[in-house]
Design an enzyme around this catalytic site. Structure first.
Site, PDB file in Angstrom:
ATOM      1  N   HIS A   1      -5.384   0.691   6.327  1.00  0.00           N
ATOM      2  CA  HIS A   1      -5.397  -0.043   7.598  1.00  0.00           C
ATOM      3  C   HIS A   1      -6.730   0.070   8.341  1.00  0.00           C
ATOM      4  CE1 HIS A   1      -1.247  -0.345   6.736  1.00  0.00           C
ATOM      5  NE2 HIS A   1      -0.833   0.761   7.298  1.00  0.00           N
TER       6      HIS A   1
ATOM      7  N   LYS B   1      -1.657  -8.481  11.505  1.00  0.00           N
ATOM      8  CA  LYS B   1      -1.334  -8.398  12.940  1.00  0.00           C
ATOM      9  C   LYS B   1      -2.128  -9.471  13.673  1.00  0.00           C
ATOM     10  CE  LYS B   1      -0.124  -3.490  13.046  1.00  0.00           C
ATOM     11  NZ  LYS B   1       1.237  -3.400  13.550  1.00  0.00           N
TER      12      LYS B   1
ATOM     13  N   LYS C   1       0.856  -1.181   0.000  1.00  0.00           N
ATOM     14  CA  LYS C   1       0.000   0.000   0.000  1.00  0.00           C
ATOM     15  C   LYS C   1       0.896   1.237   0.000  1.00  0.00           C
ATOM     16  CE  LYS C   1      -0.689   2.361   3.584  1.00  0.00           C
ATOM     17  NZ  LYS C   1       0.403   2.872   4.425  1.00  0.00           N
TER      18      LYS C   1
ATOM     19  N   LYS D   1      -0.288  10.909  14.172  1.00  0.00           N
ATOM     20  CA  LYS D   1       1.118  10.826  14.571  1.00  0.00           C
ATOM     21  C   LYS D   1       1.347  11.814  15.702  1.00  0.00           C
ATOM     22  CE  LYS D   1       2.983   9.182  10.177  1.00  0.00           C
ATOM     23  NZ  LYS D   1       3.174   7.771  10.537  1.00  0.00           N
TER      24      LYS D   1
HETATM   25  C1  BG6 Z   1       2.365   2.348   7.603  1.00  0.00           C
HETATM   26  C2  BG6 Z   1       2.242   3.825   7.438  1.00  0.00           C
HETATM   27  O1  BG6 Z   1       1.578   1.679   6.659  1.00  0.00           O
HETATM   28  O2  BG6 Z   1       1.960   1.979   8.914  1.00  0.00           O
HETATM   29  C3  BG6 Z   1       3.062   4.551   8.482  1.00  0.00           C
HETATM   30  O3  BG6 Z   1       2.682   4.194   6.148  1.00  0.00           O
HETATM   31  C4  BG6 Z   1       2.703   4.076   9.865  1.00  0.00           C
HETATM   32  O4  BG6 Z   1       2.902   5.960   8.392  1.00  0.00           O
HETATM   33  C5  BG6 Z   1       2.741   2.569   9.942  1.00  0.00           C
HETATM   34  O5  BG6 Z   1       3.624   4.628  10.778  1.00  0.00           O
HETATM   35  C6  BG6 Z   1       2.210   2.071  11.267  1.00  0.00           C
HETATM   36  O6  BG6 Z   1       2.416   0.701  11.360  1.00  0.00           O
HETATM   37  P1  BG6 Z   1       2.596  -0.015  12.766  1.00  0.00           P
HETATM   38  O7  BG6 Z   1       2.592  -1.458  12.455  1.00  0.00           O
HETATM   39  O8  BG6 Z   1       3.888   0.477  13.330  1.00  0.00           O
HETATM   40  O9  BG6 Z   1       1.438   0.423  13.618  1.00  0.00           O
END
Ligand code: BG6
Length: 532
Positions: A287, A229, A195, A387
């Protein structure tokens, strides 16, 4: 001790004698379910070719995941790994770099003996994604490697590359004669696409059109690592392998649902990508809508990929499209300003490396969705992601309706907290059922208590699960083209409205839970975000 093995179809899990993986703390027993159709490791020979093999994704995620699969005996014995990338590297230097990534990012320590064997299977081919001639070099090297490891010419192409290269790489692989038509589970060419697929609906469709000129849908694995996950995968098990939740999982008993995906980190070194994406494209389109579709899906008619993906698609297609007024009132964007995260000073987004000083990119999104189907009519789903939040935490909270305002809930000044089921996606994976209980003592005083389940040991990284599934040819956890398009259709109007708005995204201090507008949106519905 128990060993967790995934069956041939998603959800057909079996626990077998062997090793400790996921056990509950606070429970008295763990019951082993031996599923008769549980399939052992796919020991199908194949070459895994990583486009962009010298990039950050490979270093941090893919190589550590492949190492962990090897550690668990889940990587086929005849499975060379070939990195294809532009850097000036050779096999030896690439192996050293790969080992460095594994040492830094693997969830388990490097076993020198295993590394010795795995390292020898890793190869590097220098090449440019856009140069046709470089694919001849790749083909020659693959022929050599395929012979050496007797892979039968099975190839998995992992595109760990920016979306703009995808169409080109697919076309050049085709021209170089490196794509075989689908031919069952034993002889295959597969492609894994990261993605985001595209930038909006039109660009996603264009990419898919071009890729599908060379690959059949059954060969395309669109990865969304959230779907791999452990806790997200467990959602279906929780819902459909237990009798106690599913009857309550409807508008009759559920008041509302909150889904939070919070990160404490900022944009880091990824601004050149993120500036053009923003939180809505980066997190919500993929996601968050992916997780939401599992929370809300109808029981699929089987655990096969097609049935599961059909049920998820139904949810996406039932989410009420956002009209102008909904966007105005029930979507919130934000951008982090300077602040403190866990006591440390954090710069404003606009002061981050490679971010425009007047950037309007959103780093936070909150919104309210309605799922217009029989099960969920009238139940709002609130989602938020950002973030530079106070901490890294992702959680689903199912808020149940309150008990009637009689008996213990009769006092209007001290209403009982509703029951709630919270599912922690990360960290501290597990779930809690929040109920009301009596405080021990002579008086009748009530309190909310939580019945907790935690995983006792580390769970596999999503990329381990997903890479194993690509080798197995199991597409259940991967996004189908129609689902990607349904997601873009939902977010495109929001992207357009925000782009047209003269206002900048409201600022929130780094280390806070987002702009005040997010809290006000909830307050307008008489609700509040859960304090995490
Ligand atoms: C990614 C995004 O797909 O997922 C990022 O591009 C993000 O911006 C990340 O930080 C988060 O993934 P995880 O598994 O660390 O929660």
């Amino acid at each position: 001790m128990l060993k967790y093995r995934r069956g041939p179809h998603r959800g057909r899990a079996a626990l077998t004698q062997g090793e400790h993986h996921a056990m509950a703390v606070g429970t008295h027993e763990t019951v082993a379910i031996n599923h008769p159709t549980a399939k052992p490791t796919a020991n199908i020979p194949c070459s895994i070719v990583i486009f962009g093999g010298a990039g950050a994704l490979s270093h941090r995620k893919l190589l550590p995941a492949l190492y962990n699969l090897a550690l668990d005996g889940e990587l086929p014995e005849h499975c060379p790994i070939v990195a294809f990338s532009m850097e000036e590297l050779d096999d030896e230097r690439y192996r050293a770099w790969a080992r460095d990534g594994i040492e830094k990012f693997s969830r388990r320590a490097v076993d020198p003996a295993l590394w010795e064997k795995l390292g020898q299977r890793i190869h590097f081919v220098r090449g440019r994604f856009t140069e046709r001639a470089d694919y001849d070099g790749l083909r020659a090297r693959l022929e050599e490697v395929d012979r050496k490891y007797a892979t039968g010419g099975n190839h998995i192409y992992y595109f760990a590359i920016p979306p703009s290269f995808i169409e080109n790489c697919a076309a050049m692989l085709h021209e170089a004669g490196l794509i075989r038509p689908p031919d069952g589970d034993q002889h295959f060419t597969r492609v894994v696409i990261e993605k985001p697929i595209g930038y909006d609906l039109a660009s996603a469709m264009a990419i898919d059109d071009r890729v599908s000129m060379h690959f059949d849908e059954s060969q395309i694995f669109r990865i969304d690592h959230y779907l791999g996950k452990e806790t997200v995968e467990n959602l279906m098990v929780l819902r459909f392998a237990n009798a106690i939740f599913e009857p309550l999982w409807t508008s009759r008993f559920v008041d509302h649902v909150q889904l939070t995906v919070a990160e404490d980190e900022g944009v880091g070194t990824r601004a050149s990508y993120y500036e053009h994406a923003g939180a809505l494209r980066d997190m919500v389109q993929s996601h968050i809508l992916g997780v939401l579709s599992i929370i809300a899906m109808e029981p699929p008619r089987s655990t096969r990929a097609r049935a599961v993906r059909d049920s998820k698609l139904d949810v996406l297609r039932s989410i009420r499209p956002f009209g102008d007024e909904d966007i105005e009132k029930f979507t919130v964007r934000g951008q982090y300003g300077a602040g403190l995260v866990a006591g440390a000073a954090a710069p404003a987004y606009r002061d981050e490396e490679n971010v425009a000083p007047d950037s309007r990119t959103e780093t936070f999104v909150a919104m309210r969705c309605w799922i217009d189907n029989w099960r969920w009519a009238g139940v709002p789903f609130y989602i938020r992601t950002g973030k530079r939040m106070p901490k890294r935490t992702s959680e689903i909270a199912i808020y149940f309706k309150s008990v009637p305002r009689i008996l213990y809930n009769a006092n209007p000044r001290a209403q009982l907290a509703p029951n709630m089921l919270t599912i922690r996606i990360q960290p501290d994976e597990g779930l809690s059922v929040h109920i009301i209980s009596k405080v021990p003592g002579a008086q009748v005083r009530l309190q909310q208590v939580a019945v907790d389940f935690h995983y006792a040991s580390t769970t596999p990284e999503a990329y381990e699960t997903l890479l194993r599934d690509v080798i197995l040819g199991d597409q259940t956890l991967f996004m189908r083209r129609d689902a990607v398009e349904a997601s873009w259709s939902l977010v495109d109007p929001i992207i357009a409205a925000w782009a047209e708005s003269p206002a900048d995204p409201p600022l929130y201090a780094a280390g806070s839970w987002g702009p005040i507008e997010a809290a006000l949106m909830m307050a307008a519905d008489g609700r509040a975000w859960r304090a995490l």
